[in-house]
Design a protein around this motif. Structure first.
Motif, PDB file in Angstrom:
ATOM      1  N   ALA A  26      39.108  25.980  46.624  1.00 51.40           N
ATOM      2  CA  ALA A  26      39.290  24.599  47.079  1.00 51.40           C
ATOM      3  C   ALA A  26      38.955  23.610  45.977  1.00 51.40           C
ATOM      4  O   ALA A  26      38.180  23.902  45.056  1.00 51.40           O
ATOM      5  N   ALA A  27      39.525  22.437  46.096  1.00 48.08           N
ATOM      6  CA  ALA A  27      39.134  21.286  45.276  1.00 48.08           C
ATOM      7  C   ALA A  27      38.684  20.184  46.220  1.00 48.08           C
ATOM      8  O   ALA A  27      39.250  20.000  47.302  1.00 48.08           O
ATOM      9  N   ILE A  28      37.653  19.467  45.817  1.00 51.46           N
ATOM     10  CA  ILE A  28      37.195  18.311  46.574  1.00 51.46           C
ATOM     11  C   ILE A  28      37.975  17.091  46.090  1.00 51.46           C
ATOM     12  O   ILE A  28      38.024  16.808  44.890  1.00 51.46           O
ATOM     13  N   ILE A  29      38.581  16.362  47.009  1.00 56.96           N
ATOM     14  CA  ILE A  29      39.265  15.120  46.659  1.00 56.96           C
ATOM     15  C   ILE A  29      38.447  13.960  47.212  1.00 56.96           C
ATOM     16  O   ILE A  29      38.229  13.868  48.421  1.00 56.96           O
ATOM     17  N   SER A  30      37.982  13.110  46.325  1.00 59.17           N
ATOM     18  CA  SER A  30      37.203  11.921  46.707  1.00 59.17           C
ATOM     19  C   SER A  30      38.126  10.720  46.641  1.00 59.17           C
ATOM     20  O   SER A  30      38.486  10.251  45.561  1.00 59.17           O
ATOM     21  N   ILE A  31      38.493  10.207  47.815  1.00 62.81           N
ATOM     22  CA  ILE A  31      39.534   9.189  47.903  1.00 62.81           C
ATOM     23  C   ILE A  31      38.931   7.792  48.012  1.00 62.81           C
ATOM     24  O   ILE A  31      38.373   7.414  49.052  1.00 62.81           O
ATOM     25  N   ASP A  32      38.981   7.066  46.934  1.00 64.15           N
ATOM     26  CA  ASP A  32      38.726   5.616  46.926  1.00 64.15           C
ATOM     27  C   ASP A  32      37.345   5.201  47.429  1.00 64.15           C
ATOM     28  O   ASP A  32      37.204   4.161  48.097  1.00 64.15           O
ATOM     29  N   PHE A  33      36.321   5.955  47.092  1.00 62.47           N
ATOM     30  CA  PHE A  33      34.955   5.526  47.410  1.00 62.47           C
ATOM     31  C   PHE A  33      34.534   4.453  46.392  1.00 62.47           C
ATOM     32  O   PHE A  33      33.721   4.699  45.499  1.00 62.47           O
ATOM     33  N   LEU A  68      33.712  24.289  41.701  1.00 65.14           N
ATOM     34  CA  LEU A  68      34.946  23.775  42.297  1.00 65.14           C
ATOM     35  C   LEU A  68      35.270  22.405  41.713  1.00 65.14           C
ATOM     36  O   LEU A  68      34.369  21.598  41.489  1.00 65.14           O
ATOM     37  N   PRO A  69      36.529  22.108  41.492  1.00 70.21           N
ATOM     38  CA  PRO A  69      36.900  20.793  40.947  1.00 70.21           C
ATOM     39  C   PRO A  69      36.553  19.669  41.923  1.00 70.21           C
ATOM     40  O   PRO A  69      36.715  19.815  43.137  1.00 70.21           O
ATOM     41  N   VAL A  70      36.083  18.560  41.380  1.00 74.25           N
ATOM     42  CA  VAL A  70      35.882  17.333  42.154  1.00 74.25           C
ATOM     43  C   VAL A  70      36.788  16.285  41.525  1.00 74.25           C
ATOM     44  O   VAL A  70      36.611  15.920  40.356  1.00 74.25           O
ATOM     45  N   VAL A 144      42.581  21.811  49.734  1.00 70.87           N
ATOM     46  CA  VAL A 144      41.965  20.541  49.388  1.00 70.87           C
ATOM     47  C   VAL A 144      40.992  20.138  50.495  1.00 70.87           C
ATOM     48  O   VAL A 144      41.320  20.222  51.683  1.00 70.87           O
ATOM     49  N   ILE A 145      39.815  19.739  50.087  1.00 70.69           N
ATOM     50  CA  ILE A 145      38.808  19.217  51.001  1.00 70.69           C
ATOM     51  C   ILE A 145      38.800  17.708  50.815  1.00 70.69           C
ATOM     52  O   ILE A 145      38.408  17.206  49.759  1.00 70.69           O
ATOM     53  N   LEU A 146      39.277  16.983  51.828  1.00 71.39           N
ATOM     54  CA  LEU A 146      39.477  15.543  51.697  1.00 71.39           C
ATOM     55  C   LEU A 146      38.262  14.770  52.177  1.00 71.39           C
ATOM     56  O   LEU A 146      37.810  14.924  53.312  1.00 71.39           O
TER      57      LEU A 146
END
Length: 217
Positions: A26-33, A68-70, A144-146
């Motif tokens: 999995a990759a962690i996707i950090s959306i617009d924090f 894991l990618p962030v 993907v972990i959103l």
């Protein structure tokens, strides 16, 4: 307030809401924090986003320990907002998302670390107009972990595009936020029904911990 009633559950039962589960990596996707959403008084502020930011801190740390990618996203426009196209025409307040605006910076609690990836996007989905899909495939990520904001906007749009690109979608419920509870709850229900698995963050952390143990073995 959006309410998940028994009638709604029965309506969806047997057709939607199947579990898809985690894949191999999995990759962690950090959306617009970014501060536009987390600083009181900012035009897009939502307490739910602040809560999600705080809840995401240990998840990001665990993901990094697991190797894991962030991957972070943020929205930045030219001064005229031209890059945002019709999105900015629909929401003119987005024109403030310029590189020289301090509110466009990442929330200090979740500032990217040197090994993390930062992508600039101009529309809701983290996939639209960015190299995210190609990057994930090169990293051999199938999941993907959103996390991020807003649940009903950029998170949901990213979930739709992620499953369209062939990725498994996991949404830790505590790690996404919106400015109001009703669209937040509605979007969580919709994503869980059609595009991925909405899970307690504890369950996602357990998966990440197993990944870390595999790396250490």
């Amino acid at each position: 307030m959006f309410s998940v009633t028994d009638e709604l559950k029965d309506n969806y039962s047997g057709v939607f809401q199947n579990r898809i589960g985690f894949g191999r990596k999995a990759a962690i996707i950090s959306i617009d924090f970014i501060d536009f959403y987390t600083q009181p008084g900012a035009p897009f502020f939502g307490q739910g986003v602040v809560d999600a930011t705080i809840a995401s801190v240990p998840l990001y740390a665990a993901a990094r320990r697991a190797g894991l990618p962030v991957i972070y996203t943020k929205v930045v426009y030219d001064a005229a907002g031209t890059e945002g196209g019709m999105f900015v025409k629909k929401i003119p307040a987005l024109r403030a998302f310029t590189a020289d605006n301090p509110l466009a910076e990442f929330d200090a609690r979740v500032t990217p670390e040197p090994q993390d990836v930062v992508l600039v996007k101009h529309h809701s989905s983290a996939f639209f107009g960015t190299p995210l899909s190609t990057m994930l495939r090169v990293m051999e990520c199938d999941t993907v972990i959103l996390t991020g904001c807003s649940t009903s906007g950029c998170v949901r749009a990213t979930a739709v595009d992620a499953v369209s690109h062939g990725f498994r979608v996991i949404v830790p419920a505590e790690c996404v936020g919106d400015r109001h509870q009703a669209p937040h709850d509605s979007a969580l229900f919709d994503m869980n029904a059609k595009y991925g698995d909405v899970l307690p963050v504890a369950e996602v952390m357990a998966y990440v911990k197993k990944q870390a143990e595999a790396v250490a073995a």
